[in-house]
Enzyme design. Structure first.
Site, mmCIF file in Angstrom:
data_model
loop_
_atom_site.group_PDB
_atom_site.id
_atom_site.type_symbol
_atom_site.label_atom_id
_atom_site.label_comp_id
_atom_site.label_asym_id
_atom_site.label_seq_id
_atom_site.Cartn_x
_atom_site.Cartn_y
_atom_site.Cartn_z
ATOM 1 N N ASP A 60 37.753 -36.912 -2.258
ATOM 2 C CA ASP A 60 37.393 -37.748 -1.099
ATOM 3 C C ASP A 60 38.662 -37.905 -0.277
ATOM 4 O O ASP A 60 39.602 -38.580 -0.710
ATOM 5 C CB ASP A 60 36.881 -39.110 -1.591
ATOM 6 N N ILE A 61 38.700 -37.292 0.902
ATOM 7 C CA ILE A 61 39.953 -37.324 1.667
ATOM 8 C C ILE A 61 40.257 -38.713 2.229
ATOM 9 O O ILE A 61 41.357 -38.958 2.700
ATOM 10 C CB ILE A 61 39.997 -36.250 2.790
ATOM 11 N N LYS A 93 25.621 -40.544 14.939
ATOM 12 C CA LYS A 93 24.522 -40.020 15.757
ATOM 13 C C LYS A 93 24.534 -40.726 17.120
ATOM 14 O O LYS A 93 25.043 -41.854 17.238
ATOM 15 C CB LYS A 93 23.173 -40.271 15.065
ATOM 16 N N SER A 137 36.435 -28.506 16.972
ATOM 17 C CA SER A 137 35.115 -28.505 17.632
ATOM 18 C C SER A 137 35.322 -28.131 19.089
ATOM 19 O O SER A 137 36.455 -28.158 19.594
ATOM 20 C CB SER A 137 34.545 -29.918 17.539
ATOM 21 N N ALA A 194 34.315 -41.212 20.499
ATOM 22 C CA ALA A 194 35.281 -41.325 19.398
ATOM 23 C C ALA A 194 35.487 -39.972 18.739
ATOM 24 O O ALA A 194 36.597 -39.630 18.315
ATOM 25 C CB ALA A 194 34.764 -42.328 18.370
ATOM 26 N N TYR A 195 34.411 -39.189 18.667
ATOM 27 C CA TYR A 195 34.473 -37.870 18.021
ATOM 28 C C TYR A 195 35.397 -36.941 18.809
ATOM 29 O O TYR A 195 36.206 -36.212 18.224
ATOM 30 C CB TYR A 195 33.051 -37.300 17.928
ATOM 31 N N VAL A 197 37.970 -37.703 20.683
ATOM 32 C CA VAL A 197 39.375 -38.074 20.442
ATOM 33 C C VAL A 197 39.812 -37.552 19.077
ATOM 34 O O VAL A 197 40.886 -36.966 18.937
ATOM 35 C CB VAL A 197 39.571 -39.607 20.531
ATOM 36 N N LYS A 199 38.756 -35.014 17.367
ATOM 37 C CA LYS A 199 38.886 -33.557 17.272
ATOM 38 C C LYS A 199 40.015 -33.020 18.160
ATOM 39 O O LYS A 199 40.684 -32.039 17.793
ATOM 40 C CB LYS A 199 37.547 -32.882 17.576
ATOM 41 N N VAL A 232 26.205 -25.628 15.193
ATOM 42 C CA VAL A 232 25.651 -25.086 13.947
ATOM 43 C C VAL A 232 24.535 -25.978 13.399
ATOM 44 O O VAL A 232 24.605 -27.211 13.471
ATOM 45 C CB VAL A 232 26.794 -24.941 12.899
HETATM 46 N N1 LIG Z 1 27.616 -28.721 13.025
HETATM 47 C C1 LIG Z 1 28.212 -28.453 14.176
HETATM 48 O O1 LIG Z 1 27.559 -28.018 15.160
HETATM 49 C C2 LIG Z 1 29.710 -28.621 14.320
HETATM 50 C C3 LIG Z 1 30.292 -28.268 15.540
HETATM 51 C C4 LIG Z 1 31.675 -28.402 15.686
HETATM 52 C C5 LIG Z 1 32.436 -28.866 14.628
HETATM 53 N N2 LIG Z 1 31.844 -29.230 13.455
HETATM 54 C C6 LIG Z 1 32.724 -29.688 12.365
HETATM 55 O O2 LIG Z 1 32.507 -28.871 11.224
HETATM 56 C C7 LIG Z 1 32.803 -29.595 10.025
HETATM 57 C C8 LIG Z 1 31.613 -29.502 9.088
HETATM 58 O O3 LIG Z 1 30.492 -30.102 9.731
HETATM 59 P P1 LIG Z 1 28.985 -29.850 9.309
HETATM 60 O O4 LIG Z 1 28.225 -29.638 10.546
HETATM 61 O O5 LIG Z 1 28.905 -28.891 8.204
HETATM 62 O O6 LIG Z 1 28.613 -31.338 8.803
HETATM 63 P P2 LIG Z 1 27.855 -31.877 7.521
HETATM 64 O O7 LIG Z 1 26.729 -30.980 7.159
HETATM 65 O O8 LIG Z 1 27.581 -33.307 7.826
HETATM 66 O O9 LIG Z 1 28.959 -31.750 6.361
HETATM 67 C C9 LIG Z 1 30.113 -32.526 6.378
HETATM 68 C C10 LIG Z 1 30.768 -32.447 5.027
HETATM 69 O O10 LIG Z 1 31.954 -33.241 5.049
HETATM 70 C C11 LIG Z 1 31.913 -34.084 3.908
HETATM 71 N N3 LIG Z 1 32.747 -35.281 4.065
HETATM 72 C C12 LIG Z 1 32.638 -36.269 4.989
HETATM 73 N N4 LIG Z 1 33.580 -37.200 4.770
HETATM 74 C C13 LIG Z 1 34.303 -36.801 3.688
HETATM 75 C C14 LIG Z 1 35.390 -37.337 2.971
HETATM 76 N N5 LIG Z 1 35.946 -38.505 3.294
HETATM 77 N N6 LIG Z 1 35.890 -36.625 1.928
HETATM 78 C C15 LIG Z 1 35.344 -35.448 1.573
HETATM 79 N N7 LIG Z 1 34.280 -34.903 2.192
HETATM 80 C C16 LIG Z 1 33.763 -35.579 3.234
HETATM 81 C C17 LIG Z 1 30.449 -34.385 3.700
HETATM 82 O O11 LIG Z 1 30.203 -34.925 2.424
HETATM 83 P P3 LIG Z 1 28.866 -35.789 2.072
HETATM 84 O O12 LIG Z 1 27.763 -34.793 1.810
HETATM 85 O O13 LIG Z 1 29.293 -36.542 0.888
HETATM 86 O O14 LIG Z 1 28.563 -36.651 3.255
HETATM 87 C C18 LIG Z 1 29.880 -32.999 3.909
HETATM 88 O O15 LIG Z 1 30.062 -32.227 2.746
HETATM 89 C C19 LIG Z 1 33.122 -31.019 10.478
HETATM 90 O O16 LIG Z 1 34.519 -31.179 10.565
HETATM 91 C C20 LIG Z 1 32.501 -31.090 11.864
HETATM 92 O O17 LIG Z 1 33.097 -32.070 12.663
HETATM 93 C C21 LIG Z 1 30.504 -29.111 13.277
#
Ligand SMILES: NC(=O)c1ccc[n+]([C@@H]2O[C@H](COP(=O)([O-])OP(=O)(O)OC[C@H]3O[C@@H](n4cnc5c(N)ncnc54)[C@H](OP(=O)(O)O)[C@@H]3O)[C@@H](O)[C@H]2O)c1
Length: 288
Positions: A60-61, A93, A137, A194-195, A197, A199, A232
């Site tokens: 857990d970071i 959200k 992002s 907030a997001y 800032v 990123k 994604v």
């Molecule tokens: N999806 C998109 O379109 C998109 C676009 C641009 C950037 N991103 C970035 O891509 C990355 C992955 O996003 P995603 O879309 O795959 O989101 P996601 O499906 O919500 O997955 C996020 C992951 O991060 C974990 N996490 C959150 N807080 C944590 C913590 N304190 N310590 C360890 N793990 C933690 C979550 O764990 P839990 O399952 O326990 O919650 C989950 O495994 C993120 O940095 C996001 O900002 C996503």
């Protein structure tokens, strides 16, 4: 000794897909990590059914105790690290009811401060030629600092200052959080997101980290980049993104496996189609 790759927050979404891709392409041990043991073990089982063999560790970071335990475990078991993908992140959200200042603190607490803290703890374990990938992002593009002008343009300059330090960057993020408490953040140039800032701070941190390695370990060829994975289909995007998680993993995996002594990208901001983008001026290859 075998090579080691670590992906934070990889029990689902893009992180999970990066682990899958690394299991196929990386010659070494790949760690799927999760803050929740049950979710992590379940994710590992899914990949095992595909014939892949990731290792698992809880991480857990947001927790300094968890970071310390993880570091100790990796140091004792493997000694050093070759690939680190900082993927863990959160986003409220659009219809979230938490006050904006709470969203500002919590979002930046994980996406920026916890990522920074994890890096600062684990970086001493990076082997020469290590590759670090920070998942940013489209929202981490510098021009997303788009509050009131001309203040926002001044802020952009500060985020991009080639002499900016980690402490100064953290001070800017803290200033944003403070300003959200009185609702003055926009007036000072910060965006109403907030997001964004968090990123932009991750992409700015990436440049600082690259400079720090170039100074503290010259010749060790440690490379740090940030990446926009694309829009994604994951829980975070409420499954609205057109790219599959495997597609979202492509650029990050490419950056994680950059060959030795690569000249570019280093400290770069990279798009999901692998274009190295001018972070300050653009253009970006696509809208998102
Ligand atoms: N999806 C998109 O379109 C998109 C676009 C641009 C950037 N991103 C970035 O891509 C990355 C992955 O996003 P995603 O879309 O795959 O989101 P996601 O499906 O919500 O997955 C996020 C992951 O991060 C974990 N996490 C959150 N807080 C944590 C913590 N304190 N310590 C360890 N793990 C933690 C979550 O764990 P839990 O399952 O326990 O919650 C989950 O495994 C993120 O940095 C996001 O900002 C996503």
């Amino acid at each position: 000794m075998s090579k080691v790759a670590i992906v934070t927050g990889s029990n689902k979404g893009i992180g999970f897909a990066i682990v899958r891709a690394l299991c196929k392409q990386f010659d070494g041990d790949v760690y799927l990590t999760s803050r929740d043991e049950g979710r992590g073990v379940e994710a590992v089982e899914l990949l095992k059914k595909e014939g892949l063999n990731p290792k698992f560790s809880i991480l857990d970071i947001n927790s300094s105790a968890s970071i310390a335990k993880f570091k100790d475990f990796i140091q004792t078991t493997h000694g050093e690290i070759d690939v680190l993908v900082n993927n863990a992140g959160i986003a409220f959200k659009n219809n979230a009811t938490e006050p904006f200042h709470v969203q500002a603190e919590v979002t930046n607490g994980t996406n920026y401060f916890a990522t920074r803290d994890f890096c600062n703890a684990i970086f001493p374990l990076l082997r020469p030629h290590a590759r670090v990938v920070n998942i940013s992002s489209v929202c981490g593009f510098l021009k997303k600092i788009n509050g009131k002008e001309p203040e926002s343009l001044e802020l952009q300059k500060k985020f991009a200052d080639p002499k900016l330090t980690q402490d100064e960057l953290s001070g800017m993020v803290n200033k944003f959080i403070e300003l959200t408490k009185t609702g003055n953040h926009f007036e000072y140039g910060f965006p109403n997101s907030a997001y964004n800032v968090s990123k932009v701070a991750v992409s700015s941190l990436t440049k600082i980290q690259q400079r720090e390695f170039d100074t503290s370990r010259p010749g060790d060829d440690i490379v740090v980049n940030s990446v926009h994975p694309g829009y994604v289909d994951t829980d975070m995007s409420s499954h609205k993104g057109p790219l599959s998680p495997d597609e979202g993993a492509i650029a990050a995996t490419w950056l994680a496996l950059l060959p030795e002594n690569v000249t570019t990208p280093r400290g770069g901001y990279v798009w999901h189609d692998k274009t190295v983008v001018d972070w300050e001026n653009g253009p970006t290859p696509s809208e998102y």
